[in-house]
Motif scaffolding. Structure first.
Motif, mmCIF file in Angstrom:
data_model
loop_
_atom_site.group_PDB
_atom_site.id
_atom_site.type_symbol
_atom_site.label_atom_id
_atom_site.label_comp_id
_atom_site.label_asym_id
_atom_site.label_seq_id
_atom_site.Cartn_x
_atom_site.Cartn_y
_atom_site.Cartn_z
ATOM 1 N N GLN A 261 0.877 -1.190 -0.108
ATOM 2 C CA GLN A 261 -0.004 0.154 -0.122
ATOM 3 C C GLN A 261 0.914 1.360 -0.186
ATOM 4 O O GLN A 261 0.512 2.229 -0.678
ATOM 5 N N ASN B 242 4.006 1.646 -1.235
ATOM 6 C CA ASN B 242 4.505 1.753 -2.670
ATOM 7 C C ASN B 242 3.406 2.498 -3.732
ATOM 8 O O ASN B 242 3.804 3.023 -4.443
ATOM 9 N N GLU B 243 2.244 1.704 -3.473
ATOM 10 C CA GLU B 243 1.069 2.191 -4.363
ATOM 11 C C GLU B 243 0.715 3.515 -4.094
ATOM 12 O O GLU B 243 0.557 4.547 -5.019
ATOM 13 N N TYR C 63 3.307 5.979 -6.063
ATOM 14 C CA TYR C 63 3.272 5.811 -7.318
ATOM 15 C C TYR C 63 1.991 6.385 -7.976
ATOM 16 O O TYR C 63 1.853 7.024 -8.860
ATOM 17 N N HIS C 64 0.875 6.020 -7.140
ATOM 18 C CA HIS C 64 -0.559 6.080 -7.726
ATOM 19 C C HIS C 64 -1.414 6.908 -6.919
ATOM 20 O O HIS C 64 -2.616 7.463 -7.454
ATOM 21 N N LYS C 65 -0.974 7.446 -5.951
ATOM 22 C CA LYS C 65 -1.545 8.212 -4.883
ATOM 23 C C LYS C 65 -2.923 7.324 -4.386
ATOM 24 O O LYS C 65 -3.742 7.883 -3.775
ATOM 25 N N GLN C 66 -2.896 6.094 -4.540
ATOM 26 C CA GLN C 66 -3.932 5.264 -3.885
ATOM 27 C C GLN C 66 -3.548 3.842 -3.847
ATOM 28 O O GLN C 66 -2.538 3.543 -4.750
ATOM 29 N N SER C 67 -4.194 3.157 -3.010
ATOM 30 C CA SER C 67 -3.907 1.521 -2.897
ATOM 31 C C SER C 67 -5.087 1.123 -3.412
ATOM 32 O O SER C 67 -6.204 1.637 -3.285
ATOM 33 N N GLN C 68 -5.057 -0.347 -3.846
ATOM 34 C CA GLN C 68 -6.252 -0.916 -4.225
ATOM 35 C C GLN C 68 -5.729 -2.407 -4.128
ATOM 36 O O GLN C 68 -4.598 -2.894 -4.552
ATOM 37 N N MET D 32 -5.822 6.662 0.101
ATOM 38 C CA MET D 32 -5.670 7.509 -0.888
ATOM 39 C C MET D 32 -5.146 8.910 -0.477
ATOM 40 O O MET D 32 -5.342 9.201 0.679
#
Length: 78
Positions: A44, A46-47, A50-55, A64
């Motif tokens: 989470q 790391n996400e 990179y993406h400003k949110q985890s999923q 997020m």
């Protein structure tokens, strides 16, 4: 001068707006540290970077980030 601040939220697994719980406000590195204190997994974290949110982490909650820009006038106390 513009200042970038981030809002860190915990959400349900679907990242639904109604489930957003504000956990922390700060710069990006401090938000990442705060997420760890709120039991974010390494994946989470790391996400978020990179993406400003985890999923899709199957832990029952996700995180997020929202980025906000403040200008100098926002920082002046009236």
């Amino acid at each position: 001068m513009k200042l970038q601040v981030y809002f860190l939220y915990r959400t349900d697994e679907h990242l639904s707006t109604d489930s957003k719980e504000l956990l922390f406000i700060g710069n990006l590195p401090n938000c990442m540290k705060a997420a760890r204190k709120f039991n974010a997994t390494d994946t989470q974290i790391n996400e978020l970077g990179y993406h400003k949110q985890s999923q899709l982490n199957n832990v029952g909650y996700e995180f997020m980030l929202e980025q906000h820009t403040l200008n100098e006038l926002s920082l002046i106390h009236i």
